[in-house]
Scaffold this motif. Structure first.
Motif, PDB file in Angstrom:
ATOM      1  N   LEU A 159      13.628  -6.615 -12.421  1.00  0.00           N
ATOM      2  CA  LEU A 159      14.220  -5.462 -13.003  1.00  0.00           C
ATOM      3  C   LEU A 159      14.977  -4.496 -12.101  1.00  0.00           C
ATOM      4  O   LEU A 159      14.640  -4.307 -11.142  1.00  0.00           O
ATOM      5  CB  LEU A 159      12.877  -4.712 -13.620  1.00  0.00           C
ATOM      6  CG  LEU A 159      13.797  -3.727 -14.368  1.00  0.00           C
ATOM      7  CD1 LEU A 159      14.511  -3.751 -15.503  1.00  0.00           C
ATOM      8  CD2 LEU A 159      12.330  -2.631 -14.862  1.00  0.00           C
ATOM      9  N   GLN A 160      16.114  -4.291 -12.593  1.00  0.00           N
ATOM     10  CA  GLN A 160      17.023  -3.313 -12.038  1.00  0.00           C
ATOM     11  C   GLN A 160      17.578  -2.571 -13.021  1.00  0.00           C
ATOM     12  O   GLN A 160      18.471  -2.862 -13.991  1.00  0.00           O
ATOM     13  CB  GLN A 160      18.208  -4.119 -11.303  1.00  0.00           C
ATOM     14  CG  GLN A 160      17.818  -4.773 -10.119  1.00  0.00           C
ATOM     15  CD  GLN A 160      19.038  -5.176  -9.326  1.00  0.00           C
ATOM     16  OE1 GLN A 160      19.901  -5.959 -10.044  1.00  0.00           O
ATOM     17  NE2 GLN A 160      18.959  -5.319  -8.030  1.00  0.00           N
ATOM     18  N   GLU A 182       8.275   7.783  -8.601  1.00  0.00           N
ATOM     19  CA  GLU A 182       8.954   6.645  -8.271  1.00  0.00           C
ATOM     20  C   GLU A 182       8.197   5.322  -8.337  1.00  0.00           C
ATOM     21  O   GLU A 182       7.946   4.901  -7.511  1.00  0.00           O
ATOM     22  CB  GLU A 182       9.631   6.910  -6.958  1.00  0.00           C
ATOM     23  CG  GLU A 182      10.667   8.028  -6.635  1.00  0.00           C
ATOM     24  CD  GLU A 182      11.319   8.255  -5.540  1.00  0.00           C
ATOM     25  OE1 GLU A 182      10.466   8.120  -4.498  1.00  0.00           O
ATOM     26  OE2 GLU A 182      12.430   8.097  -5.271  1.00  0.00           O
ATOM     27  N   CYS A 183       7.698   5.384  -9.643  1.00  0.00           N
ATOM     28  CA  CYS A 183       6.974   3.941  -9.767  1.00  0.00           C
ATOM     29  C   CYS A 183       7.732   2.814  -9.457  1.00  0.00           C
ATOM     30  O   CYS A 183       8.714   2.510 -10.101  1.00  0.00           O
ATOM     31  CB  CYS A 183       6.343   4.150 -11.257  1.00  0.00           C
ATOM     32  SG  CYS A 183       4.950   4.974 -11.611  1.00  0.00           S
ATOM     33  N   SER A 184       6.962   1.845  -8.806  1.00  0.00           N
ATOM     34  CA  SER A 184       7.570   0.528  -8.479  1.00  0.00           C
ATOM     35  C   SER A 184       7.238  -0.425  -9.663  1.00  0.00           C
ATOM     36  O   SER A 184       7.803  -1.647  -9.808  1.00  0.00           O
ATOM     37  CB  SER A 184       7.105   0.206  -7.164  1.00  0.00           C
ATOM     38  OG  SER A 184       7.594   0.851  -6.108  1.00  0.00           O
ATOM     39  N   LEU A 198      12.139   1.242 -10.251  1.00  0.00           N
ATOM     40  CA  LEU A 198      10.855   0.314 -11.140  1.00  0.00           C
ATOM     41  C   LEU A 198      11.598  -1.200 -10.931  1.00  0.00           C
ATOM     42  O   LEU A 198      12.609  -1.632 -11.399  1.00  0.00           O
ATOM     43  CB  LEU A 198      10.827   0.677 -12.551  1.00  0.00           C
ATOM     44  CG  LEU A 198       9.880   0.114 -13.319  1.00  0.00           C
ATOM     45  CD1 LEU A 198       8.326   0.466 -13.130  1.00  0.00           C
ATOM     46  CD2 LEU A 198      10.158   0.487 -15.106  1.00  0.00           C
ATOM     47  N   ARG A 199      10.395  -2.030 -10.600  1.00  0.00           N
ATOM     48  CA  ARG A 199      10.965  -3.615 -10.248  1.00  0.00           C
ATOM     49  C   ARG A 199      10.190  -4.302 -11.124  1.00  0.00           C
ATOM     50  O   ARG A 199      10.619  -5.378 -11.425  1.00  0.00           O
ATOM     51  CB  ARG A 199      10.519  -3.682  -8.907  1.00  0.00           C
ATOM     52  CG  ARG A 199      11.693  -3.208  -7.980  1.00  0.00           C
ATOM     53  CD  ARG A 199      12.932  -3.858  -7.956  1.00  0.00           C
ATOM     54  NE  ARG A 199      13.993  -3.098  -7.031  1.00  0.00           N
ATOM     55  CZ  ARG A 199      14.787  -2.344  -7.671  1.00  0.00           C
ATOM     56  NH1 ARG A 199      14.864  -1.899  -8.824  1.00  0.00           N
ATOM     57  NH2 ARG A 199      15.858  -2.058  -6.747  1.00  0.00           N
ATOM     58  N   GLN A 200       8.794  -3.883 -11.511  1.00  0.00           N
ATOM     59  CA  GLN A 200       7.702  -4.748 -12.113  1.00  0.00           C
ATOM     60  C   GLN A 200       7.250  -4.229 -13.433  1.00  0.00           C
ATOM     61  O   GLN A 200       6.751  -3.079 -13.290  1.00  0.00           O
ATOM     62  CB  GLN A 200       6.518  -5.275 -11.261  1.00  0.00           C
ATOM     63  CG  GLN A 200       6.943  -5.757 -10.056  1.00  0.00           C
ATOM     64  CD  GLN A 200       7.378  -7.229  -9.892  1.00  0.00           C
ATOM     65  OE1 GLN A 200       7.456  -7.746 -10.827  1.00  0.00           O
ATOM     66  NE2 GLN A 200       7.784  -7.531  -8.678  1.00  0.00           N
ATOM     67  N   SER A 210       0.732  -1.234  -0.125  1.00  0.00           N
ATOM     68  CA  SER A 210      -0.078  -0.048   0.154  1.00  0.00           C
ATOM     69  C   SER A 210       0.934   1.367   0.026  1.00  0.00           C
ATOM     70  O   SER A 210       1.900   1.197   0.926  1.00  0.00           O
ATOM     71  CB  SER A 210      -1.037   0.015   1.057  1.00  0.00           C
ATOM     72  OG  SER A 210      -1.685  -0.816   1.295  1.00  0.00           O
ATOM     73  N   GLY A 211       0.519   2.006  -1.007  1.00  0.00           N
ATOM     74  CA  GLY A 211       1.224   3.321  -1.020  1.00  0.00           C
ATOM     75  C   GLY A 211       2.240   3.410  -1.914  1.00  0.00           C
ATOM     76  O   GLY A 211       2.830   4.539  -2.645  1.00  0.00           O
ATOM     77  N   ASP A 212       2.538   2.076  -2.735  1.00  0.00           N
ATOM     78  CA  ASP A 212       3.496   1.894  -3.831  1.00  0.00           C
ATOM     79  C   ASP A 212       2.712   2.655  -4.915  1.00  0.00           C
ATOM     80  O   ASP A 212       1.590   2.497  -5.221  1.00  0.00           O
ATOM     81  CB  ASP A 212       3.838   0.489  -4.160  1.00  0.00           C
ATOM     82  CG  ASP A 212       4.999   0.190  -3.153  1.00  0.00           C
ATOM     83  OD1 ASP A 212       5.398   0.703  -2.487  1.00  0.00           O
ATOM     84  OD2 ASP A 212       5.040  -1.231  -3.084  1.00  0.00           O
ATOM     85  N   ARG A 213       3.677   3.362  -5.959  1.00  0.00           N
ATOM     86  CA  ARG A 213       3.008   3.731  -7.160  1.00  0.00           C
ATOM     87  C   ARG A 213       3.044   2.821  -8.312  1.00  0.00           C
ATOM     88  O   ARG A 213       4.187   2.293  -8.532  1.00  0.00           O
ATOM     89  CB  ARG A 213       3.818   5.093  -7.701  1.00  0.00           C
ATOM     90  CG  ARG A 213       3.283   6.588  -6.780  1.00  0.00           C
ATOM     91  CD  ARG A 213       3.585   6.431  -5.396  1.00  0.00           C
ATOM     92  NE  ARG A 213       4.954   6.721  -5.384  1.00  0.00           N
ATOM     93  CZ  ARG A 213       5.901   6.370  -4.331  1.00  0.00           C
ATOM     94  NH1 ARG A 213       5.108   5.830  -3.211  1.00  0.00           N
ATOM     95  NH2 ARG A 213       7.185   6.633  -4.098  1.00  0.00           N
ATOM     96  N   ILE A 214       2.057   2.648  -9.295  1.00  0.00           N
ATOM     97  CA  ILE A 214       1.866   1.658 -10.296  1.00  0.00           C
ATOM     98  C   ILE A 214       1.374   2.538 -11.403  1.00  0.00           C
ATOM     99  O   ILE A 214       0.146   3.013 -11.267  1.00  0.00           O
ATOM    100  CB  ILE A 214       1.127   0.523 -10.014  1.00  0.00           C
ATOM    101  CG1 ILE A 214       1.125  -0.614 -11.120  1.00  0.00           C
ATOM    102  CG2 ILE A 214      -0.047   0.776  -9.213  1.00  0.00           C
ATOM    103  CD1 ILE A 214       0.597  -1.643 -10.649  1.00  0.00           C
TER     104      ILE A 214
END
Length: 556
Positions: A151-152, A117-119, A159-161, A69-73
């Motif tokens: 992802l790195q 800062e989208c995850s 961004l991870r996914q 919760s709180g992560d940006r997508i």
């Protein structure tokens, strides 16, 4: 005592004190067998029960990826069923959905993903001439070398996914449909997460459309957009029997709030005629699905009315809808009411930062007021009109429109300075729009404060001149802008789109104005154009038009 330009939306209906996810659950209980979503191009016809099951599965699937919760997508896609699933699933999971303009290119994509800062990012493979996969891989070439979910990226470190729509697999990316396979344990965790959410939590970031410059990320809450969607639907008198055709982009408030949330809060049916606006597809869909409502910006309605096969379609089921997004030409409104049977069409006014609607006409307002004003203030909101010193002006006087209430955004993401410029210490949102409120509370927008043209000390409001030029029988659309002038500081330039098959010259347009409007309001320059620079949502980008005209006329 002289009446002041201050209004508030008194209302018996209380504000909704719930999260979007909780409210959706109550709607599903009430209207489980009603059609929730129809997307003919995807062969989608989901009831509210089916829609809710998919929303829960996606929300659980997103949490299973490790998102919190709180992560940006981000979502970067055209209109489709997956878009609205993402809208409600992210809300249920407490994720902050970031709407990415389908027209963005590489630099803009990178800017948005970095700014908030989208995850994670959900994207379509492509749309029109845009290859989204290719552009993302240009920004983050590591995707092809990484395992899905690992992802790195050097340029996008948070961004991870990356999740792609469609059945095909792409190296380094997850597939959207794979996220819909939730088990009982996944759904149990979703329920736990949902119980912790508060309706004042941020749930959506929408980047301003760029009519006045660089985009900023307006941060909106459950409370902001859920209530706004509900009261928009109330003004349209939506019920569970209505079917609303939504050809406007979902990435914008017009699609996801005035469209999706207005429908869902009333158990009505969302109908998407296509991935993007196409006049023929809209006409076909309204007829085939027997839609009762239709949304659009003025340019869309003009395109429908001017379609060569317009008269062949049965639009008799239409009754309501919204025309908004930019000022609505009076003559276009009259044609929509008379020729499209939309006798209960409403005008809505607002801005992304206010979730978005703050004024809307009622379906039973007198016709002359529905075609000449933006209606009255929305429930539970306050509005005042102020002069350059911030003092409230008398009724009937021009000034800047300020809005306060539940709908005002939390602020611009990561930009306290711009937030302070927009929202003052008393929580008034400064819109930058010039408006007039009459003695009965009806409001008219007369222009943007930055659009106002000052010619030798005389203030010219382009909107007023545009409305007059719409009366010319050869004029299909017109926008007026100020251009530099050594003597007067600024002069007015009218940019005209003629009706198909028509011809005219600048002298004819100016002659039409002689004796009808003040001499200083008559455009010194008249340019004939094929189209205006616009955002994806159909808003005219006047600052670009102003720059283009200044260049073409050799004045800038």
């Amino acid at each position: 005592m002289q009446q002041k330009s201050y209004v508030q939306g008194a209302c018996d209906a209380p504000l909704i004190g719930a999260t979007i996810g909780d409210y959706l659950d109550t709607v599903i209980e009430r209207f489980s067998d009603n059609l929730a979503l129809v997307v003919p191009s995807q062969d989608v016809r989901w009831t509210y029960r089916e829609f809710g099951r998919r929303v829960d599965a996606l929300a659980a699937g997103l949490l299973k990826l490790g998102l919190q919760s709180g992560d940006r997508i981000g979502i970067w896609s055209q209109n489709c069923a997956e878009w609205v699933l993402t809208q409600f699933a992210t809300a249920k999971a407490g994720l902050i959905m970031v709407n990415i303009n389908p027209a963005y290119r590489r630099a803009e994509l990178e800017y948005v993903l970095k700014k908030v800062e989208c995850s994670a990012l959900i994207l379509a493979p492509s749309f029109k001439t845009s290859n989204y996969l290719e552009m993302l891989q240009d920004v983050a070439p590591e995707i092809a070398r990484c395992a899905p979910g690992r992802l790195q990226s050097e340029r996008l470190p948070r961004l991870r996914q990356v999740i792609r729509l469609g059945a095909e697999k792409t190296g380094g990316m997850l597939n959207f449909d794979d996220l819909l396979d939730a088990d009982d344990e996944d759904l149990r965790r979703l329920r736990e997460v949902s119980r912790q959410l508060q309706f004042d939590d941020p749930i959506n970031i929408q980047f301003t459309s760029g009519t006045t410059g660089a985009p900023k990320g307006a941060t909106l809450t459950h409370h902001n957009i859920l209530n706004n969607g509900f009261f928009i639907g109330e003004a349209m008198r939506l019920t569970d029997a209505d079917r609303l055709c939504i050809p406007v982009p979902l990435y914008h408030c017009f699609g996801m709030v005035l469209g999706n949330l207005a429908c869902v809060t009333h158990g009505a049916t969302m109908v998407y005629p296509g991935e993007g606006f196409d006049a023929k597809a809209v006409l076909e869909t309204v007829q085939a699905e027997r839609c009762t409502g239709l949304h659009g910006v003025p340019t869309m309605f003009i395109a429908l009315l001017e379609h060569p096969d317009f008269a062949q379609y049965d639009l008799s089921t239409l009754r309501t809808g919204i025309m908004a997004g930019s000022p609505c030409p009076i003559e276009v409104m009259r044609r929509v009411i008379d020729q499209m049977h939309m006798h209960e069409i409403t005008i809505a006014y607002g801005m992304t930062e206010t979730s978005p609607v703050s004024f809307q006409s009622a379906v039973d307002d007198p016709l002359d007021l529905r075609v000449s004003t933006i209606g009255r203030v929305h429930p539970h909101l306050e509005v005042k009109i102020v002069d350059a010193e911030g003092r409230i002006v008398p009724r009937g006087a021009k000034g800047e429109l300020l809005t306060r209430g539940y709908s005002v955004m939390l602020g611009y993401w990561g930009d306290e300075e711009k937030t302070r410029e927009a929202i003052d210490a008393a929580r008034w949102m400064h819109t930058g729009d010039l408006a007039v409120i009459d003695e009965n509370g009806f409001c008219s927008i007369v222009g943007r404060s930055k659009d106002m043209v000052i010619r030798g000390g005389e203030n010219i409001y382009p909107r007023e001149v545009e409305e007059f030029l719409y009366r010319h029988p050869k004029v299909q659309d017109v926008q007026c802008v100020g251009v530099p002038d050594q003597k007067y500081g600024e002069e007015l330039c009218a940019c005209v789109i003629l009706r198909p098959g028509m011809q005219a010259d600048a002298d004819e347009i100016r002659a039409f104005c002689e004796g009808q409007i003040a001499h200083y309001k008559i455009p010194r320059y008249v340019r004939f154009v094929d189209a205006f620079p616009m955002t994806v949502t159909g808003k005219i980008q006047k600052y670009l038009l102003r720059e283009r005209m200044g260049t073409e006329l050799g004045l800038s």
